[in-house]
Write a protein that holds these residues in place. Sequence first.
Motif, short mmCIF file in Angstrom:
data_model
loop_
_atom_site.label_atom_id
_atom_site.label_comp_id
_atom_site.label_asym_id
_atom_site.label_seq_id
_atom_site.Cartn_x
_atom_site.Cartn_y
_atom_site.Cartn_z
N VAL B 115 0.86 -1.18 0.00
CA VAL B 115 0.00 0.00 0.00
C VAL B 115 0.90 1.23 0.00
O VAL B 115 1.75 1.37 0.88
CB VAL B 115 -0.93 0.02 1.23
CG1 VAL B 115 -1.81 1.26 1.20
CG2 VAL B 115 -1.81 -1.23 1.25
N SER B 167 -6.77 0.90 7.35
CA SER B 167 -7.45 1.92 6.54
C SER B 167 -8.35 1.24 5.52
O SER B 167 -8.23 0.04 5.27
CB SER B 167 -6.42 2.79 5.81
OG SER B 167 -5.78 2.00 4.81
N ALA B 168 -9.21 2.04 4.94
CA ALA B 168 -10.10 1.52 3.90
C ALA B 168 -9.29 1.05 2.70
O ALA B 168 -9.60 0.03 2.08
CB ALA B 168 -11.10 2.59 3.48
N ALA B 169 -8.22 1.79 2.38
CA ALA B 169 -7.39 1.41 1.24
C ALA B 169 -6.73 0.05 1.51
O ALA B 169 -6.64 -0.80 0.63
CB ALA B 169 -6.32 2.47 0.97
N GLU B 170 -6.29 -0.15 2.74
CA GLU B 170 -5.69 -1.44 3.09
C GLU B 170 -6.73 -2.55 3.03
O GLU B 170 -6.43 -3.67 2.61
CB GLU B 170 -5.09 -1.40 4.50
CG GLU B 170 -3.71 -0.79 4.53
CD GLU B 170 -3.07 -0.90 5.92
OE1 GLU B 170 -2.10 -0.18 6.13
OE2 GLU B 170 -3.54 -1.69 6.76
N ALA B 172 -9.29 -2.74 1.06
CA ALA B 172 -9.50 -3.08 -0.35
C ALA B 172 -8.29 -3.84 -0.89
O ALA B 172 -8.43 -4.82 -1.64
CB ALA B 172 -9.77 -1.83 -1.16
N ARG B 226 -14.34 -1.69 -4.61
CA ARG B 226 -14.66 -0.29 -4.41
C ARG B 226 -15.66 -0.14 -3.28
O ARG B 226 -15.54 0.76 -2.44
CB ARG B 226 -15.24 0.26 -5.72
CG ARG B 226 -15.22 1.76 -5.81
CD ARG B 226 -15.57 2.17 -7.23
NE ARG B 226 -16.80 2.96 -7.24
CZ ARG B 226 -16.86 4.23 -6.85
NH1 ARG B 226 -15.77 4.84 -6.42
NH2 ARG B 226 -17.99 4.89 -6.89
N GLU B 229 -13.90 -0.39 0.01
CA GLU B 229 -13.17 0.82 0.36
C GLU B 229 -14.13 1.94 0.80
O GLU B 229 -13.92 2.60 1.82
CB GLU B 229 -12.31 1.28 -0.84
CG GLU B 229 -11.39 2.43 -0.50
CD GLU B 229 -10.16 2.50 -1.41
OE1 GLU B 229 -10.06 1.65 -2.33
OE2 GLU B 229 -9.33 3.38 -1.19
N ARG B 230 -15.19 2.10 0.03
CA ARG B 230 -16.15 3.17 0.37
C ARG B 230 -16.85 2.90 1.68
O ARG B 230 -17.02 3.79 2.52
CB ARG B 230 -17.20 3.31 -0.74
CG ARG B 230 -16.67 3.93 -2.03
CD ARG B 230 -17.75 3.90 -3.10
NE ARG B 230 -18.85 4.82 -2.80
CZ ARG B 230 -20.10 4.65 -3.24
NH1 ARG B 230 -20.41 3.61 -3.99
NH2 ARG B 230 -21.02 5.53 -2.92
N ASN B 233 -14.52 3.30 4.64
CA ASN B 233 -14.28 4.73 4.82
C ASN B 233 -15.46 5.42 5.49
O ASN B 233 -15.31 6.19 6.43
CB ASN B 233 -14.05 5.39 3.45
CG ASN B 233 -12.65 5.95 3.36
OD1 ASN B 233 -12.02 6.23 4.38
ND2 ASN B 233 -12.16 6.09 2.15
#
Lengths: 503, 486
Positions: B115, B167-170, B172, B226, B229-230, B233
């Motif tokens: 990431v 995190s949300a990015a992690e 995903a 997606r 992630e959303r 978040n």
Amino acid sequence: MSELTDELTDLGVTQASQRLAARDVSSEELTRAFLERTLALDQGTSQAIGAYLELSAESALDQARAADALLANGDPTAPLTGVPIALKDIFITRDMATTCASRILAGFKPRFDGTVVARLREAGAVITGKLNMDEFAMGSSTENSALGTTRNPWNHACVPGGSSGGSAAAVAARMVPGSFGTDTGGSIRQPAALCGVVGMKPTYGRVSRYGVIAFASSLDQVGPLANSVEDTALLFEAVAGHDPRDSTSIPQPAPDCRGSLHDGAKGLRVGVPGEYFGEGLDPEVEKSLRALLAALEREGASLVEVELPHTEYAVATYYIVATAEASSNLGRYDGVRYGLREGEDGGLTNMYGASRDAGFGAEVKRRIVLGSYALSAGYYDAYYLKAMKVRTLIRRDFDQAFENCDVLLTPTSPDTAFELGSRTDDPLKMYLSDVLTIPCNLAGLPGLSLPCGLDSKGLPIGAQLLAPPLAEPLLFRAARACEELVGFDQRPPEQDLAGGAGK
Amino acid sequence: MSHYEQGDWEAVIGIETHVQMLTRSKLFCGCSASFGAQPNEHTCPVCQGMPGVLPVVNAQAVEYAVMAALALGGEVQPTSRWARKNYFYPDLPKAYQVSQYELPYCLGGQVTLLVDGEERNITLTRIHMEEDAGKNIHDAHSDFSYVDLNRAGVPLMEIVSEPEIRSAAEAAAYMRKLRTVVRWLGICDGNMNEGSMRCDANVSLRKRGTSELGTRAEVKNMNSFRAVERAVNYEIERQAELLNAGEEITQETRLWDAEHGVTRSMRSKEEAHDYRYFPCPDLLPLVIADELVGRVSAALPELPDARRARFVDSYDLSAYDAEVLTAGRELADYYEAAVAAHDNPKLVANWVMGDVLRATREAAGEGEVDYSRIPLAPERLGALLALIDDGSISGKIAKTVFERMLTGSDDPADIVEREGLAQVSDSGQLEAWIAEVVDGNPDKVEDYRGGRDKLLGWFVGQVMQLSRGQANPGEVNRLLRERLAG
């Protein structure tokens, strides 16, 4: 009523099989004789025996004629070819109603045969119909059937025992030479004892449970009932052996039990557990058992006193394990796919509740509630887990006992057949009917009950033999030795069979 | 940017992922486990939950599960247990799901993520096997609901992570990596929108620097990366807002509503089921022999992480490029086949990550990108790139040739010759084009000579345009410098 006595219906499974093979009687004649006797004794009056829930007379005669065709070819045939056999209504049978004596399965017709039924058909048996039982095999008197009363052929005011009460009564009354039941805590042996027939529960895993409606999966075992040890052994051999459809099935073929059947009592070490001869045992039952033990000793068997110290915990353990498994096994009767559906206008939850409320009887509900409680969060360790630990201790008791003896001999039931209605208000007392048969299921052992005489009321007394796991040949050999020593040759009185007396 | 002070709170996220295994038959019966049949076509008494039926474990499913365990670095347990999870629902025909509970078949394991260029290891708690439920159909009739049991009994793995995702990015990236691995092994098609991979995220917040776990919400119904992630978040922001306002988080299950971009409460802890788990008495303990583990281990392909590391070492690729090229086993195979055809790993990497992947995405249209359907054979890509490196064509012309190659089977050299696309290095022709440009723009020449060196690029561009891209850019550059210096 002597016209009801027909020599053909006196035939046991082995004799019938021999006469059929010799072609001095046809399966159609034989089947017809048993069907006619059934029609005369089993239904029509308020005092009829009521062993059958469904008598498949036409289908049975068709099967009989098919068997006759095979027999007429003169080729060697399967051992049960043409022999009428009836089934407890817990066996899944293709195109035959299979109800488990429950309203929730009223009208349920499966589209397949279970393994035992398929093996019986392969062995050539003529399936005559389905026999009464306690609902979902929960009970010791067949009074929990939602579909009818079964009476003890020896005294129509008494229960036949349960849960395989129909299977025992039908054989005792010579309405069929052999039957099959299931035994979760004594459900073959106890009714066999109360009806004066032989009933056998195999080692857990010896006979496939595929196609047998589950009550308590880790305890349920299929077994035969008949009027002699040899007949029982023959029926056992026909259905035993590994089944890949049952993951708990033992990967071994059916053992030969009839080869050593007549090896006698000499040299047998017969264990006598003091815990099974204690308080609550009917003195007449005890006397009868002691007489058999003495006879065995005279025949060259040695009697060994053994201890099974955890016996007193068996009933409590059983009612946790069995009800826990039942609470899960009976979840599928929800009104969605088959069986009774009620209350569908009130939404899903209402439909579940209404269907199960209307479909299950009081005892079944009691056990579902008990079992759900034992498994619920916060109680699991104290009940289910503890029960599983005690179960291990009970098994070890037997392992140790069998270090010093070959078989155990005990009473099957603390007393003889009791009157209909006398225990229905006292579930605990009813549960204690199985105190002597339950430990065998918890340990997964093979066990057998055979007639050991009559008490002063003229009711049969049962003797129970227990053997180590997989020792069925030894169990049958010991049973045959006992059978010979007892020499039990009484029959339920014919006038009682027709419902005329015994009130 | 949200209106809470970022930095106050640290997100603590654990993910439970259901992975549908691509076995031919179901977990406990012989029915087909494939999609797309008529409702209830793939059913039998066992998966219909008829009275009297019994389960038999599918050996293929166990083997696939062992593959996943080994690929994720988990410890396969020699003995595990099947357990029943009891609850009522019309799509659950036995009123219990056969799963694993106290003793799963695999403990531990890890998933390595990249990431923002940083490597992160997410520890796995466990993996267990279980059977899928069927499906209720509510929209087929106005008065009735129907039940389709085709999916009932299809084998699943549930992969449970430790709450180490931050995190949300992690989150995903974690899901993407899991998908890469299960697809790599060929044990799951990884389609989140079809439900063959599904996940629930347990999200909680805690003050940065503390180690105690906060109250968590379980977020369900995320059917794309997606969406993961959303939703995560959103959930982080929702909880931060509540905590900043001094309120408490309710332990509950929340559903992601993709249309409105919010999570909504489904049920609270109090309404949670008591599943009355207990060991399934119809099944023996699951014994996974060392022999099976050894055999599966020996047959495992080179795994994504190992391959990524090798790409960096052997081909001198950046970590990022290596990650992209190992996003799928077929993609990595493609890359290596193209390098075998033309030994310029960096040029091949740039082309695969650029035009090749773009063409693959375009070929997939609305559907999932499928690395097994890359629209140009790797040998042909190699042949094309060889033309660049031997000076036959420029990179720009190569893009034109590439497009031609997608629609036909001609050799790139033939396309170049037929369409007259060969690079012009002949100095006579180049001088002529240069003269035309230089003579036509005296004012620019003057500016250049006056010190505006940057105009050289403009002159090169003009010449290239005049040559329709065929001029050898290096030569043009050299000759222009000479000429302008003149």
